[in-house]
Design a protein around this motif. Structure first.
Motif, PDB file in Angstrom:
ATOM      1  N   TRP A   1      44.114  41.415  50.212  1.00 34.00           N
ATOM      2  CA  TRP A   1      43.074  41.594  49.204  1.00 34.00           C
ATOM      3  C   TRP A   1      43.619  41.196  47.841  1.00 34.00           C
ATOM      4  CZ3 TRP A   1      38.087  42.608  50.441  1.00 34.00           C
ATOM      5  CH2 TRP A   1      37.834  43.100  51.721  1.00 34.00           C
ATOM      6  N   VAL A   2      42.884  40.323  47.154  1.00 33.84           N
ATOM      7  CA  VAL A   2      43.298  39.823  45.850  1.00 33.84           C
ATOM      8  C   VAL A   2      42.382  40.423  44.787  1.00 33.84           C
ATOM      9  CG1 VAL A   2      43.702  37.772  44.443  1.00 33.84           C
ATOM     10  CG2 VAL A   2      44.052  37.675  46.928  1.00 33.84           C
ATOM     11  N   ASP A   3      42.976  41.048  43.779  1.00 25.38           N
ATOM     12  CA  ASP A   3      42.212  41.626  42.678  1.00 25.38           C
ATOM     13  C   ASP A   3      41.701  40.491  41.801  1.00 25.38           C
ATOM     14  OD1 ASP A   3      41.113  43.060  40.627  1.00 25.38           O
ATOM     15  OD2 ASP A   3      42.977  44.008  39.970  1.00 25.38           O
ATOM     16  N   ILE A   4      40.405  40.212  41.877  1.00 20.66           N
ATOM     17  CA  ILE A   4      39.847  39.106  41.102  1.00 20.66           C
ATOM     18  C   ILE A   4      38.991  39.595  39.934  1.00 20.66           C
ATOM     19  CG2 ILE A   4      39.896  37.508  43.051  1.00 20.66           C
ATOM     20  CD1 ILE A   4      36.892  37.963  43.381  1.00 20.66           C
ATOM     21  N   LEU A   5      39.024  40.901  39.647  1.00 18.49           N
ATOM     22  CA  LEU A   5      38.266  41.412  38.507  1.00 18.49           C
ATOM     23  C   LEU A   5      38.686  40.733  37.204  1.00 18.49           C
ATOM     24  CD1 LEU A   5      36.115  43.399  37.505  1.00 18.49           C
ATOM     25  CD2 LEU A   5      37.936  45.094  37.212  1.00 18.49           C
ATOM     26  N   PRO A   6      39.997  40.557  36.951  1.00 13.32           N
ATOM     27  CA  PRO A   6      40.379  39.881  35.703  1.00 13.32           C
ATOM     28  C   PRO A   6      39.805  38.480  35.577  1.00 13.32           C
ATOM     29  CG  PRO A   6      42.273  40.966  36.697  1.00 13.32           C
ATOM     30  CD  PRO A   6      41.175  41.000  37.709  1.00 13.32           C
TER      31      PRO A   6
ATOM     32  N   PRO B   1      47.622  32.682  37.474  1.00 13.97           N
ATOM     33  CA  PRO B   1      47.960  31.670  38.505  1.00 13.97           C
ATOM     34  C   PRO B   1      48.171  32.266  39.891  1.00 13.97           C
ATOM     35  CG  PRO B   1      49.845  32.102  37.075  1.00 13.97           C
ATOM     36  CD  PRO B   1      48.672  32.800  36.453  1.00 13.97           C
ATOM     37  N   ASP B   2      48.721  33.489  39.970  1.00 11.58           N
ATOM     38  CA  ASP B   2      48.974  34.096  41.285  1.00 11.58           C
ATOM     39  C   ASP B   2      47.675  34.307  42.050  1.00 11.58           C
ATOM     40  OD1 ASP B   2      51.650  34.112  40.769  1.00 11.58           O
ATOM     41  OD2 ASP B   2      51.742  36.215  40.169  1.00 11.58           O
ATOM     42  N   GLN B   3      46.675  34.875  41.368  1.00  9.32           N
ATOM     43  CA  GLN B   3      45.391  35.103  42.030  1.00  9.32           C
ATOM     44  C   GLN B   3      44.746  33.784  42.445  1.00  9.32           C
ATOM     45  OE1 GLN B   3      46.459  36.732  39.348  1.00  9.32           O
ATOM     46  NE2 GLN B   3      45.468  38.714  39.078  1.00  9.32           N
ATOM     47  N   ILE B   4      44.842  32.785  41.593  1.00  6.88           N
ATOM     48  CA  ILE B   4      44.228  31.490  41.891  1.00  6.88           C
ATOM     49  C   ILE B   4      44.861  30.854  43.120  1.00  6.88           C
ATOM     50  CG2 ILE B   4      43.922  29.134  41.035  1.00  6.88           C
ATOM     51  CD1 ILE B   4      43.616  30.356  38.229  1.00  6.88           C
ATOM     52  N   LEU B   5      46.189  30.896  43.181  1.00 10.47           N
ATOM     53  CA  LEU B   5      46.887  30.311  44.326  1.00 10.47           C
ATOM     54  C   LEU B   5      46.536  31.046  45.614  1.00 10.47           C
ATOM     55  CD1 LEU B   5      50.419  29.572  42.796  1.00 10.47           C
ATOM     56  CD2 LEU B   5      48.681  27.909  43.496  1.00 10.47           C
ATOM     57  N   LYS B   6      46.406  32.376  45.538  1.00 10.54           N
ATOM     58  CA  LYS B   6      46.060  33.151  46.724  1.00 10.54           C
ATOM     59  C   LYS B   6      44.647  32.804  47.202  1.00 10.54           C
ATOM     60  CE  LYS B   6      49.128  37.078  45.850  1.00 10.54           C
ATOM     61  NZ  LYS B   6      49.220  38.511  45.462  1.00 10.54           N
ATOM     62  N   ILE B   7      43.748  32.591  46.260  1.00  9.36           N
ATOM     63  CA  ILE B   7      42.387  32.223  46.630  1.00  9.36           C
ATOM     64  C   ILE B   7      42.376  30.854  47.297  1.00  9.36           C
ATOM     65  CG2 ILE B   7      40.109  31.611  45.724  1.00  9.36           C
ATOM     66  CD1 ILE B   7      40.570  33.737  43.558  1.00  9.36           C
TER      67      ILE B   7
ATOM     68  N   ARG C   1      33.910  47.625  37.803  1.00 10.01           N
ATOM     69  CA  ARG C   1      35.262  48.093  37.515  1.00 10.01           C
ATOM     70  C   ARG C   1      36.239  47.836  38.667  1.00 10.01           C
ATOM     71  NH1 ARG C   1      34.804  54.729  37.831  1.00 10.01           N
ATOM     72  NH2 ARG C   1      34.042  54.879  39.984  1.00 10.01           N
ATOM     73  N   GLY C   2      35.750  47.249  39.739  1.00 11.16           N
ATOM     74  CA  GLY C   2      36.612  46.900  40.858  1.00 11.16           C
ATOM     75  C   GLY C   2      36.037  45.714  41.605  1.00 11.16           C
ATOM     76  N   LEU C   3      36.870  44.687  41.850  1.00 11.18           N
ATOM     77  CA  LEU C   3      36.403  43.513  42.576  1.00 11.18           C
ATOM     78  C   LEU C   3      37.605  42.856  43.253  1.00 11.18           C
ATOM     79  CD1 LEU C   3      33.970  41.687  43.232  1.00 11.18           C
ATOM     80  CD2 LEU C   3      34.572  40.312  41.225  1.00 11.18           C
ATOM     81  N   ALA C   4      37.576  42.793  44.573  1.00 14.35           N
ATOM     82  CA  ALA C   4      38.689  42.221  45.332  1.00 14.35           C
ATOM     83  C   ALA C   4      38.149  41.291  46.405  1.00 14.35           C
ATOM     84  CB  ALA C   4      39.536  43.329  45.960  1.00 14.35           C
ATOM     85  N   LEU C   5      38.875  40.214  46.650  1.00 20.60           N
ATOM     86  CA  LEU C   5      38.516  39.208  47.648  1.00 20.60           C
ATOM     87  C   LEU C   5      39.571  39.193  48.744  1.00 20.60           C
ATOM     88  CD1 LEU C   5      36.918  36.559  48.535  1.00 20.60           C
ATOM     89  CD2 LEU C   5      38.627  35.331  47.174  1.00 20.60           C
TER      90      LEU C   5
ATOM     91  N   ALA D   1      47.385  48.549  45.480  1.00 22.03           N
ATOM     92  CA  ALA D   1      47.748  48.226  44.095  1.00 22.03           C
ATOM     93  C   ALA D   1      46.542  48.200  43.152  1.00 22.03           C
ATOM     94  CB  ALA D   1      48.448  46.873  44.057  1.00 22.03           C
ATOM     95  N   ILE D   2      45.334  48.304  43.690  1.00 23.97           N
ATOM     96  CA  ILE D   2      44.129  48.231  42.850  1.00 23.97           C
ATOM     97  C   ILE D   2      43.853  49.605  42.236  1.00 23.97           C
ATOM     98  CG2 ILE D   2      41.638  47.870  42.864  1.00 23.97           C
ATOM     99  CD1 ILE D   2      42.041  45.783  45.015  1.00 23.97           C
ATOM    100  N   THR D   3      43.669  49.607  40.912  1.00 25.85           N
ATOM    101  CA  THR D   3      43.346  50.834  40.184  1.00 25.85           C
ATOM    102  C   THR D   3      42.239  50.568  39.186  1.00 25.85           C
ATOM    103  OG1 THR D   3      45.062  50.364  38.517  1.00 25.85           O
ATOM    104  CG2 THR D   3      45.703  51.733  40.398  1.00 25.85           C
ATOM    105  N   PHE D   4      41.572  51.644  38.768  1.00 32.00           N
ATOM    106  CA  PHE D   4      40.526  51.509  37.728  1.00 32.00           C
ATOM    107  C   PHE D   4      41.173  51.590  36.368  1.00 32.00           C
ATOM    108  CE2 PHE D   4      37.415  53.675  40.838  1.00 32.00           C
ATOM    109  CZ  PHE D   4      37.129  52.467  41.427  1.00 32.00           C
TER     110      PHE D   4
END
Length: 231
Positions: A179-184, A195-201, A169-173, A228-231
């Protein structure tokens, strides 16, 4: 004046003996090692006791190829089909891993197809190949993590599982100071929708190989992005 100086000296000695008034000695860090610390922000989600910090330290062979491998991995995930683009991305990954001496990881990639389950296996096998040392730390009651580790580029992941269902229920890189929320990304076949998460990675993993970012005796990981990360 001498009497005042004597009184001042006595007060300083007393302060050194009273807990909380004197500074605690810093933990000694062996040569070539570093003290890594992270304190989670005081939010409802981050106060959960189930957080774990995963530290994947890169091995020597993979450091030079990190940026290339990370880019092709993301391309592999984004295109995700069986067309010419995904075939080209697979070949790039195989080439980089073989150059880096990671033949076993290349063999695992050759066994995978393009559906989501196989892509997860692919990411896992490549991560295993990139790293030589891995540590999993549990959060302390004061929302902090700490560990002595080698002064090497390290991929950090924060993970949390639901205690009742066991589901993630929580995964961040951690990517370049944020820290990028990569759970989605781990729960969909349509990764291109993020695209935002991908570019940050993509932009965040390459700076790992800069010596200034890891050759330090004390490494304090940032909190940016965790609020900003929530369950």
């Amino acid at each position: 004046m001498k009497r005042w100086m004597a009184l001042f000296t006595v007060l300083m000695l007393l302060a050194a003996c009273i807990p909380g008034l004197a500074e605690a000695p810093e933990e000694t860090v062996p040569e070539g090692k570093q003290l890594m610390t992270l304190t989670l922000p005081d939010t409802e989600t981050m106060r959960d006791p189930g957080w774990q910090l995963l530290a994947h330290q890169l091995n020597g062979n993979s450091i030079s190829y990190l940026s290339l491998i990370s880019e092709t991995l993301v391309r592999f995930a984004v295109f995700g089909g069986t067309d010419e683009a995904i075939a080209h991305a697979r070949e790039d990954i195989l080439e980089f891993l073989q150059l880096a001496g990671m033949e076993k990881a290349a063999e695992e990639i050759q066994k995978t197809d393009s559906d989501r389950e196989d892509r997860i296996i692919l990411f896992s096998s490549v991560l295993q190949a990139l790293t030589s040392d891995q540590a999993t730390l549990s959060v302390s009651p004061d929302r902090s993590f700490s560990a002595i580790q080698d002064q090497r580029p390290t991929i950090f992941l924060l993970m949390n599982h639901d205690p009742e269902t066991g589901l993630l229920r929580g995964l961040a890189l951690l990517a370049d100071g944020e820290w990028v929320d990569i759970l989605p990304l781990s729960q969909t076949d349509e990764i291109w929708r993020y695209p935002d998460q991908i570019l940050k990675i993509l932009s965040g993993l390459s700076p790992l190989v800069n010596p200034a970012n890891y050759r330090t005796e004390r490494l304090e990981l940032p909190q940016a992005g965790l609020e900003a990360i929530t369950f």
